[in-house]
Design an enzyme around this catalytic site. Structure first.
Site, PDB file in Angstrom:
ATOM      1  N   ASN A  53       3.681  34.904  -2.124  1.00 56.70           N
ATOM      2  CA  ASN A  53       2.707  35.966  -2.391  1.00 56.70           C
ATOM      3  C   ASN A  53       3.080  36.717  -3.665  1.00 56.70           C
ATOM      4  O   ASN A  53       4.256  36.865  -4.006  1.00 56.70           O
ATOM      5  CB  ASN A  53       2.534  36.918  -1.204  1.00 56.70           C
ATOM      6  CG  ASN A  53       3.811  37.486  -0.625  1.00 56.70           C
ATOM      7  OD1 ASN A  53       4.880  36.915  -0.774  1.00 56.70           O
ATOM      8  ND2 ASN A  53       3.714  38.610   0.038  1.00 56.70           N
ATOM      9  N   GLU A  55       2.103  40.288  -5.476  1.00 58.21           N
ATOM     10  CA  GLU A  55       1.404  41.571  -5.314  1.00 58.21           C
ATOM     11  C   GLU A  55       1.097  42.203  -6.677  1.00 58.21           C
ATOM     12  O   GLU A  55       1.524  41.706  -7.724  1.00 58.21           O
ATOM     13  CB  GLU A  55       2.257  42.498  -4.433  1.00 58.21           C
ATOM     14  CG  GLU A  55       2.420  41.907  -3.047  1.00 58.21           C
ATOM     15  CD  GLU A  55       3.116  42.820  -2.057  1.00 58.21           C
ATOM     16  OE1 GLU A  55       3.778  43.793  -2.491  1.00 58.21           O
ATOM     17  OE2 GLU A  55       2.976  42.552  -0.853  1.00 58.21           O
ATOM     18  N   ASN A  56       0.341  43.274  -6.620  1.00 58.49           N
ATOM     19  CA  ASN A  56      -0.073  43.942  -7.858  1.00 58.49           C
ATOM     20  C   ASN A  56      -0.209  45.444  -7.603  1.00 58.49           C
ATOM     21  O   ASN A  56      -0.546  45.858  -6.482  1.00 58.49           O
ATOM     22  CB  ASN A  56      -1.430  43.370  -8.313  1.00 58.49           C
ATOM     23  CG  ASN A  56      -1.769  43.798  -9.712  1.00 58.49           C
ATOM     24  OD1 ASN A  56      -2.369  44.855  -9.926  1.00 58.49           O
ATOM     25  ND2 ASN A  56      -1.376  42.999 -10.679  1.00 58.49           N
ATOM     26  N   ALA A  57       0.000  46.235  -8.679  1.00 58.77           N
ATOM     27  CA  ALA A  57      -0.145  47.694  -8.586  1.00 58.77           C
ATOM     28  C   ALA A  57      -1.548  48.061  -8.116  1.00 58.77           C
ATOM     29  O   ALA A  57      -1.748  49.082  -7.448  1.00 58.77           O
ATOM     30  CB  ALA A  57       0.142  48.330  -9.942  1.00 58.77           C
ATOM     31  N   TYR A  59      -3.523  47.134  -5.502  1.00 56.57           N
ATOM     32  CA  TYR A  59      -3.175  46.402  -4.277  1.00 56.57           C
ATOM     33  C   TYR A  59      -4.154  45.285  -3.901  1.00 56.57           C
ATOM     34  O   TYR A  59      -3.764  44.225  -3.448  1.00 56.57           O
ATOM     35  CB  TYR A  59      -3.098  47.365  -3.080  1.00 56.57           C
ATOM     36  CG  TYR A  59      -1.988  48.381  -3.138  1.00 56.57           C
ATOM     37  CD1 TYR A  59      -1.091  48.437  -4.193  1.00 56.57           C
ATOM     38  CD2 TYR A  59      -1.854  49.321  -2.106  1.00 56.57           C
ATOM     39  CE1 TYR A  59      -0.086  49.392  -4.235  1.00 56.57           C
ATOM     40  CE2 TYR A  59      -0.848  50.274  -2.141  1.00 56.57           C
ATOM     41  CZ  TYR A  59       0.033  50.307  -3.205  1.00 56.57           C
ATOM     42  OH  TYR A  59       1.024  51.246  -3.235  1.00 56.57           O
ATOM     43  N   CYS A  64      -2.176  36.046  -1.580  1.00 53.45           N
ATOM     44  CA  CYS A  64      -1.298  35.574  -0.497  1.00 53.45           C
ATOM     45  C   CYS A  64      -0.619  34.258  -0.905  1.00 53.45           C
ATOM     46  O   CYS A  64      -1.117  33.525  -1.769  1.00 53.45           O
ATOM     47  CB  CYS A  64      -2.104  35.309   0.765  1.00 53.45           C
ATOM     48  SG  CYS A  64      -2.796  36.759   1.553  1.00 53.45           S
ATOM     49  N   GLU A  66      -0.401  31.444   0.733  1.00 51.55           N
ATOM     50  CA  GLU A  66      -1.183  30.238   1.047  1.00 51.55           C
ATOM     51  C   GLU A  66      -2.216  29.977  -0.045  1.00 51.55           C
ATOM     52  O   GLU A  66      -2.428  28.856  -0.481  1.00 51.55           O
ATOM     53  CB  GLU A  66      -1.917  30.397   2.389  1.00 51.55           C
ATOM     54  CG  GLU A  66      -1.016  30.651   3.574  1.00 51.55           C
ATOM     55  CD  GLU A  66      -0.762  32.126   3.836  1.00 51.55           C
ATOM     56  OE1 GLU A  66      -0.565  32.891   2.865  1.00 51.55           O
ATOM     57  OE2 GLU A  66      -0.762  32.508   5.017  1.00 51.55           O
ATOM     58  N   CYS A 107      -7.160  33.353   3.902  1.00 53.18           N
ATOM     59  CA  CYS A 107      -6.409  32.124   3.605  1.00 53.18           C
ATOM     60  C   CYS A 107      -6.872  30.968   4.487  1.00 53.18           C
ATOM     61  O   CYS A 107      -6.970  29.831   4.025  1.00 53.18           O
ATOM     62  CB  CYS A 107      -4.915  32.362   3.772  1.00 53.18           C
ATOM     63  SG  CYS A 107      -4.238  33.373   2.439  1.00 53.18           S
TER      64      CYS A 107
HETATM   65  N1  THU Z   1       0.352  37.839   2.979  1.00 53.75           N
HETATM   66  C1  THU Z   1       0.423  36.502   2.664  1.00 53.75           C
HETATM   67  O1  THU Z   1       0.988  36.128   1.627  1.00 53.75           O
HETATM   68  N2  THU Z   1      -0.153  35.620   3.514  1.00 53.75           N
HETATM   69  C2  THU Z   1      -0.790  35.946   4.673  1.00 53.75           C
HETATM   70  O2  THU Z   1      -1.393  35.101   5.306  1.00 53.75           O
HETATM   71  C3  THU Z   1      -0.707  37.317   5.174  1.00 53.75           C
HETATM   72  C4  THU Z   1      -0.311  38.346   4.165  1.00 53.75           C
HETATM   73  C5  THU Z   1       0.963  38.803   2.074  1.00 53.75           C
HETATM   74  C6  THU Z   1       0.004  39.689   1.331  1.00 53.75           C
HETATM   75  C7  THU Z   1       0.872  40.875   1.003  1.00 53.75           C
HETATM   76  O3  THU Z   1       1.585  40.604  -0.188  1.00 53.75           O
HETATM   77  C8  THU Z   1       1.877  40.934   2.149  1.00 53.75           C
HETATM   78  O4  THU Z   1       1.810  39.673   2.788  1.00 53.75           O
HETATM   79  C9  THU Z   1       1.605  42.025   3.160  1.00 53.75           C
HETATM   80  O5  THU Z   1       0.310  41.958   3.602  1.00 53.75           O
END
Ligand code: THU
Length: 146
Positions: A53, A55-57, A59, A64, A66, A107
């Site tokens: 995963n 992330e970004n500022a 949000y 994700c 997947e 996903c």
């Molecule tokens: N996240 C995933 O990468 N896959 C998922 O199926 C569930 C959530 C990530 C997104 C975010 O970076 C962190 O988990 C918390 O939600």
């Protein structure tokens, strides 16, 4: 593994795939949630794509693990993932990557686009769990409905 599931590779076991996903999770960029997710997509010739995963500022634009795996797959000109292993854990937990991380709804939909028969491997307290993607997203909208 429930009895009606046929694993897709002779060389790469579900546990091997989970181990790869754990490696991928170490690379997660998660300064906000601190929740590391790793995914490993498995293909016909035992090729594996790893993803995490990001992330970004801002949000909402977080991607994700997947879905980032699917983006890598398509960018490499690949298709038809046979299975995906997914692990996730908050940095502060002791049972790091030994508990379930079920793919989110978005996903599941994106995975479904590329193989409705995909298998989804997760870690759990009781060991490895394998699901059919179809069971995780029943009655889903697919290409066939267009
Ligand atoms: N996240 C995933 O990468 N896959 C998922 O199926 C569930 C959530 C990530 C997104 C975010 O970076 C962190 O988990 C918390 O939600």
């Amino acid at each position: 593994m429930s009895s009606n599931i046929r694993w897709v590779s002779e060389k790469v076991s579900p546990e091997d795939l989970l181990a790869q996903a754990r490696e991928a999770a170490k690379r997660a960029y998660v300064p906000y949630s601190k929740y590391h997710v790793g995914a490993a997509l498995l293909f016909e010739n035992d090729e594996i794509i790893l993803s995490c995963n990001v992330e970004n500022a801002s949000y909402g634009v977080t991607i994700c693990a997947e879905r980032s795996g699917i983006v890598i797959m398509v960018s490499k000109g690949m298709r038809n993932p046979l299975a995906i292993a997914v692990v996730g854990s908050h940095e502060d937990r002791d049972d790091y990557f030994q508990i379930e991380c079920p793919p989110c709804g978005a996903c599941r939909q994106v995975l479904m686009e590329f193989n409705t028969n995909m298998l989804v491997v997760m870690a759990s307290k009781n060991g490895t769990e394998i699901f059919k993607l179809k069971e995780l997203l029943p009655h889903s909208f697919t290409l066939e409905h267009e």
